[in-house]
Write a protein that holds these residues in place. Structure first.
Motif, PDB file in Angstrom:
ATOM      1  N   GLU A 119      -5.220 -68.392  -2.635  1.00  0.00           N
ATOM      2  CA  GLU A 119      -4.267 -68.691  -3.701  1.00  0.00           C
ATOM      3  C   GLU A 119      -4.670 -68.069  -5.034  1.00  0.00           C
ATOM      4  O   GLU A 119      -3.874 -68.046  -5.977  1.00  0.00           O
ATOM      5  CB  GLU A 119      -4.109 -70.208  -3.854  1.00  0.00           C
ATOM      6  N   ALA A 120      -5.896 -67.575  -5.121  1.00  0.00           N
ATOM      7  CA  ALA A 120      -6.379 -66.994  -6.376  1.00  0.00           C
ATOM      8  C   ALA A 120      -6.389 -65.467  -6.354  1.00  0.00           C
ATOM      9  O   ALA A 120      -6.279 -64.828  -7.401  1.00  0.00           O
ATOM     10  CB  ALA A 120      -7.790 -67.511  -6.678  1.00  0.00           C
ATOM     11  N   TRP A 121      -6.515 -64.872  -5.162  1.00  0.00           N
ATOM     12  CA  TRP A 121      -6.601 -63.421  -5.057  1.00  0.00           C
ATOM     13  C   TRP A 121      -5.229 -62.803  -4.820  1.00  0.00           C
ATOM     14  O   TRP A 121      -4.359 -63.422  -4.211  1.00  0.00           O
ATOM     15  CB  TRP A 121      -7.533 -63.035  -3.901  1.00  0.00           C
ATOM     16  N   PRO A 122      -5.020 -61.558  -5.256  1.00  0.00           N
ATOM     17  CA  PRO A 122      -3.743 -60.879  -4.986  1.00  0.00           C
ATOM     18  C   PRO A 122      -3.563 -60.635  -3.500  1.00  0.00           C
ATOM     19  O   PRO A 122      -4.539 -60.424  -2.772  1.00  0.00           O
ATOM     20  CB  PRO A 122      -3.875 -59.558  -5.754  1.00  0.00           C
ATOM     21  N   LYS A 123      -2.309 -60.674  -3.044  1.00  0.00           N
ATOM     22  CA  LYS A 123      -2.032 -60.634  -1.602  1.00  0.00           C
ATOM     23  C   LYS A 123      -2.515 -59.352  -0.928  1.00  0.00           C
ATOM     24  O   LYS A 123      -2.882 -59.364   0.243  1.00  0.00           O
ATOM     25  CB  LYS A 123      -0.537 -60.827  -1.349  1.00  0.00           C
ATOM     26  N   GLU A 124      -2.550 -58.224  -1.673  1.00  0.00           N
ATOM     27  CA  GLU A 124      -2.964 -56.966  -1.049  1.00  0.00           C
ATOM     28  C   GLU A 124      -4.470 -56.888  -0.811  1.00  0.00           C
ATOM     29  O   GLU A 124      -4.952 -55.988  -0.121  1.00  0.00           O
ATOM     30  CB  GLU A 124      -2.509 -55.779  -1.894  1.00  0.00           C
ATOM     31  N   LYS A 125      -5.231 -57.854  -1.358  1.00  0.00           N
ATOM     32  CA  LYS A 125      -6.683 -57.878  -1.151  1.00  0.00           C
ATOM     33  C   LYS A 125      -7.138 -59.202  -0.545  1.00  0.00           C
ATOM     34  O   LYS A 125      -8.321 -59.513  -0.535  1.00  0.00           O
ATOM     35  CB  LYS A 125      -7.413 -57.654  -2.478  1.00  0.00           C
ATOM     36  N   ARG A 126      -6.207 -59.951  -0.011  1.00  0.00           N
ATOM     37  CA  ARG A 126      -6.488 -61.314   0.419  1.00  0.00           C
ATOM     38  C   ARG A 126      -7.461 -61.373   1.599  1.00  0.00           C
ATOM     39  O   ARG A 126      -8.372 -62.202   1.625  1.00  0.00           O
ATOM     40  CB  ARG A 126      -5.175 -62.008   0.778  1.00  0.00           C
ATOM     41  N   SER A 127      -7.297 -60.520   2.586  1.00  0.00           N
ATOM     42  CA  SER A 127      -8.202 -60.540   3.745  1.00  0.00           C
ATOM     43  C   SER A 127      -9.610 -60.124   3.362  1.00  0.00           C
ATOM     44  O   SER A 127     -10.589 -60.623   3.921  1.00  0.00           O
ATOM     45  CB  SER A 127      -7.668 -59.622   4.853  1.00  0.00           C
ATOM     46  N   ARG A 128      -9.721 -59.192   2.425  1.00  0.00           N
ATOM     47  CA  ARG A 128     -11.056 -58.811   1.963  1.00  0.00           C
ATOM     48  C   ARG A 128     -11.739 -59.984   1.264  1.00  0.00           C
ATOM     49  O   ARG A 128     -12.954 -60.175   1.390  1.00  0.00           O
ATOM     50  CB  ARG A 128     -10.956 -57.605   1.018  1.00  0.00           C
ATOM     51  N   ALA A 129     -10.952 -60.769   0.532  1.00  0.00           N
ATOM     52  CA  ALA A 129     -11.516 -61.936  -0.141  1.00  0.00           C
ATOM     53  C   ALA A 129     -11.984 -62.985   0.867  1.00  0.00           C
ATOM     54  O   ALA A 129     -13.081 -63.546   0.746  1.00  0.00           O
ATOM     55  CB  ALA A 129     -10.478 -62.542  -1.086  1.00  0.00           C
ATOM     56  N   THR A 130     -11.156 -63.266   1.892  1.00  0.00           N
ATOM     57  CA  THR A 130     -11.560 -64.258   2.901  1.00  0.00           C
ATOM     58  C   THR A 130     -12.725 -63.743   3.743  1.00  0.00           C
ATOM     59  O   THR A 130     -13.510 -64.539   4.251  1.00  0.00           O
ATOM     60  CB  THR A 130     -10.370 -64.639   3.801  1.00  0.00           C
ATOM     61  N   SER A 131     -12.850 -62.422   3.857  1.00  0.00           N
ATOM     62  CA  SER A 131     -14.019 -61.856   4.543  1.00  0.00           C
ATOM     63  C   SER A 131     -15.288 -62.159   3.762  1.00  0.00           C
ATOM     64  O   SER A 131     -16.337 -62.467   4.342  1.00  0.00           O
ATOM     65  CB  SER A 131     -13.860 -60.338   4.706  1.00  0.00           C
ATOM     66  N   GLY A 132     -15.183 -62.062   2.431  1.00  0.00           N
ATOM     67  CA  GLY A 132     -16.333 -62.391   1.597  1.00  0.00           C
ATOM     68  C   GLY A 132     -16.772 -63.835   1.769  1.00  0.00           C
ATOM     69  O   GLY A 132     -17.962 -64.139   1.786  1.00  0.00           O
ATOM     70  N   VAL A 133     -15.795 -64.729   1.938  1.00  0.00           N
ATOM     71  CA  VAL A 133     -16.122 -66.135   2.182  1.00  0.00           C
ATOM     72  C   VAL A 133     -16.781 -66.300   3.548  1.00  0.00           C
ATOM     73  O   VAL A 133     -17.787 -67.009   3.689  1.00  0.00           O
ATOM     74  CB  VAL A 133     -14.857 -67.011   2.097  1.00  0.00           C
ATOM     75  N   ALA A 134     -16.225 -65.640   4.565  1.00  0.00           N
ATOM     76  CA  ALA A 134     -16.736 -65.770   5.933  1.00  0.00           C
ATOM     77  C   ALA A 134     -18.180 -65.290   6.054  1.00  0.00           C
ATOM     78  O   ALA A 134     -18.956 -65.831   6.854  1.00  0.00           O
ATOM     79  CB  ALA A 134     -15.843 -65.006   6.900  1.00  0.00           C
ATOM     80  N   VAL A 135     -18.552 -64.286   5.274  1.00  0.00           N
ATOM     81  CA  VAL A 135     -19.928 -63.781   5.310  1.00  0.00           C
ATOM     82  C   VAL A 135     -20.911 -64.869   4.885  1.00  0.00           C
ATOM     83  O   VAL A 135     -22.084 -64.857   5.281  1.00  0.00           O
ATOM     84  CB  VAL A 135     -20.055 -62.529   4.407  1.00  0.00           C
ATOM     85  N   GLY A 136     -20.420 -65.831   4.090  1.00  0.00           N
ATOM     86  CA  GLY A 136     -21.290 -66.922   3.663  1.00  0.00           C
ATOM     87  C   GLY A 136     -21.915 -67.662   4.826  1.00  0.00           C
ATOM     88  O   GLY A 136     -23.070 -68.104   4.746  1.00  0.00           O
ATOM     89  N   TYR A 137     -21.159 -67.821   5.923  1.00  0.00           N
ATOM     90  CA  TYR A 137     -21.696 -68.524   7.092  1.00  0.00           C
ATOM     91  C   TYR A 137     -22.900 -67.776   7.661  1.00  0.00           C
ATOM     92  O   TYR A 137     -23.910 -68.391   8.040  1.00  0.00           O
ATOM     93  CB  TYR A 137     -20.615 -68.660   8.162  1.00  0.00           C
ATOM     94  N   GLN A 138     -22.782 -66.447   7.740  1.00  0.00           N
ATOM     95  CA  GLN A 138     -23.899 -65.643   8.262  1.00  0.00           C
ATOM     96  C   GLN A 138     -25.108 -65.749   7.339  1.00  0.00           C
ATOM     97  O   GLN A 138     -26.248 -65.797   7.798  1.00  0.00           O
ATOM     98  CB  GLN A 138     -23.483 -64.172   8.406  1.00  0.00           C
ATOM     99  N   ALA A 139     -24.848 -65.798   6.023  1.00  0.00           N
ATOM    100  CA  ALA A 139     -25.946 -65.995   5.075  1.00  0.00           C
ATOM    101  C   ALA A 139     -26.619 -67.338   5.306  1.00  0.00           C
ATOM    102  O   ALA A 139     -27.843 -67.471   5.176  1.00  0.00           O
ATOM    103  CB  ALA A 139     -25.421 -65.900   3.639  1.00  0.00           C
ATOM    104  N   GLY A 140     -25.818 -68.344   5.675  1.00  0.00           N
ATOM    105  CA  GLY A 140     -26.375 -69.657   5.983  1.00  0.00           C
ATOM    106  C   GLY A 140     -27.291 -69.626   7.193  1.00  0.00           C
ATOM    107  O   GLY A 140     -28.326 -70.314   7.224  1.00  0.00           O
ATOM    108  N   ILE A 141     -26.917 -68.842   8.208  1.00  0.00           N
ATOM    109  CA  ILE A 141     -27.763 -68.696   9.399  1.00  0.00           C
ATOM    110  C   ILE A 141     -29.114 -68.104   9.025  1.00  0.00           C
ATOM    111  O   ILE A 141     -30.174 -68.594   9.434  1.00  0.00           O
ATOM    112  CB  ILE A 141     -27.064 -67.811  10.448  1.00  0.00           C
ATOM    113  N   ILE A 142     -29.074 -67.040   8.225  1.00  0.00           N
ATOM    114  CA  ILE A 142     -30.319 -66.378   7.808  1.00  0.00           C
ATOM    115  C   ILE A 142     -31.166 -67.326   6.951  1.00  0.00           C
ATOM    116  O   ILE A 142     -32.386 -67.447   7.138  1.00  0.00           O
ATOM    117  CB  ILE A 142     -29.995 -65.094   7.028  1.00  0.00           C
TER     118      ILE A 142
END
Length: 391
Positions: free
Chosen positions: A114-137
């Motif tokens: 809801e905060a990012w522009p629609k043309e970059k929305r998947s890239r933004a959610t990808s940045g969030v998803a990477v957080g889980y992998q950082a949690g594993i490490i």
């Protein structure tokens, strides 16, 4: 995105800390293997319940406010886990900390979309998803440093620190303009209870929700199946040492991060649905090919490819879930669909373990390949028009 990614990092950190310290917990509290395994299941149950509850609350009272509540709950009961004296009180702490974790994915993803522009929305959610992998490490580092000196209790106490950091990161966040606009224009409806039935209130919505649950379920089935059983399969079938399986985990996690980031770019450029179908088909084929290898070097190197394909799709779930539901039920939809999928996927390690009783673990892991093929049918229910056009 940064605040949401740090929040999702807590999810990966918590689940993997429990996994890494489980042998110490079993020994320290004199638990049976069944009780030890149940702790993970109880945490997942808490996450499912918390996801539904906090998703609804986030739609009613705001994303940022409820986001902060989830971190406080997680912090409190993760810290209390360090003073557990037996199975039952530990189970209560795990369930309650799971409640906090359950809200992290859906609310964080909703906040970002809801905060990012629609043309970059998947890239933004990808940045969030990477957080889980950082949690594993982070979980592996924390466990390796603290457990030898302070045991599993020290590890759980240390797990509170990232939660405090996540709370600090969010202190200056404001609600997305999109949600604020809906609240101003339709204040009365927004503050009524948001019923889950809105996700199923028409044949079209029913089909969309079922389709999304299918692909989320298969995604989690694949992730938990691969991360739980592949190291064991490599040890049993190929003779990998502990160092070898650790190296495989590191290489595979790197592949996952790259896959998530690249998937986000592709989904923004070519659309969500085509990107999901391509990755699902390639994952199904890739898993089958992977278990034809017997050379250790190839198994490690292609572990990155396996992680890239199987977990790369994590980069798009936040966007595709958000874009199929209106603002007033978006957080509810995110958490309900994702956590039901996670609950289904949580049976992956169990199903593979049962099948392995009648054959090798490698052959049982072929179930994931079939599941990914099946998940392509979930896309049939999704809207064919480009949902990036929706605010």
């Amino acid at each position: 995105m940064w605040a949401s990614s740090v929040g999702y990092m807590l999810d990966g950190l918590d689940l993997m800390v429990l996994s890494f310290t489980l042998p110490l917990i079993i020994a320290g509290l004199s638990l049976s293997t069944v009780e030890g395994g149940a702790l993970s299941t109880i945490t997942m149950m808490g996450a499912v319940v918390g996801g539904i509850i906090f998703g609804i609350l986030a739609d009613k009272y705001g994303r940022v406010k409820v986001f902060s509540w989830t971190v406080l709950i997680f912090s409190l009961f993760t810290g209390l886990s360090a003073i557990a004296i037996g199975f039952w009180d530990f189970s209560i702490y795990r369930f309650l900390s799971g409640l906090g974790l359950g809200g992290e994915f859906g609310i964080g993803m909703t906040l970002v979309t809801e905060a990012w522009p629609k043309e970059k929305r998947s890239r933004a959610t990808s940045g969030v998803a990477v957080g889980y992998q950082a949690g594993i490490i982070l979980a592996s580092v924390v466990t390796a440093i603290i457990a030898p000196h302070f045991g599993w209790r020290g590890v759980f106490l240390a797990g509170v620190l990232p939660a405090i950091f996540a709370f600090w990161v969010r202190r200056g966040l404001k609600e997305p303009e999109m949600w604020e606009r809906i609240r101003e224009n339709n204040n009365k409806r927004l503050h009524k209870k948001v019923p889950i039935k809105q996700l199923f209130d028409s044949p079209r919505k029913l089909g969309i929700t079922i389709g999304l649950i299918i692909i989320c379920g298969v995604q989690n089935f694949g992730f938990y199946g691969v991360m739980t059983w592949v190291p064991t399969a490599l040890a049993q079938d190929v003779g990998f040492s502990f160092k070898g399986t650790t190296l495989w985990t590191v290489v595979t996690t790197i592949g996952m991060v790259l896959g998530i980031l690249i998937f986000g770019i592709l989904a923004d450029k070519f659309g969500r649905k085509p990107s999901f179908i391509i990755f699902q088909i390639c994952s199904a084929v890739g898993i089958w090919i992977y278990f034809q290898f017997t050379i250790p070097v190839l198994l490690i190197l292609f572990g990155a490819v396996l992680g890239f394909l199987v977990n790369g799709m994590m980069g798009g779930y936040g966007a595709i879930l958000s874009e199929h539901y209106p603002t007033e039920v978006r957080a509810t939809a995110q958490n309900v669909v994702w956590n039901i999928g996670r609950a289904i996927g949580g049976f992956g390690p169990l199903a593979i373990g049962i099948m392995a009783l009648h054959g090798s673990i490698s052959s049982a892991l072929g179930l994931i390949s079939g599941g990914l093929c099946h998940s392509c049918t979930g896309n049939v229910f999704l809207n064919t028009r480009d949902k990036r056009k929706r605010d």
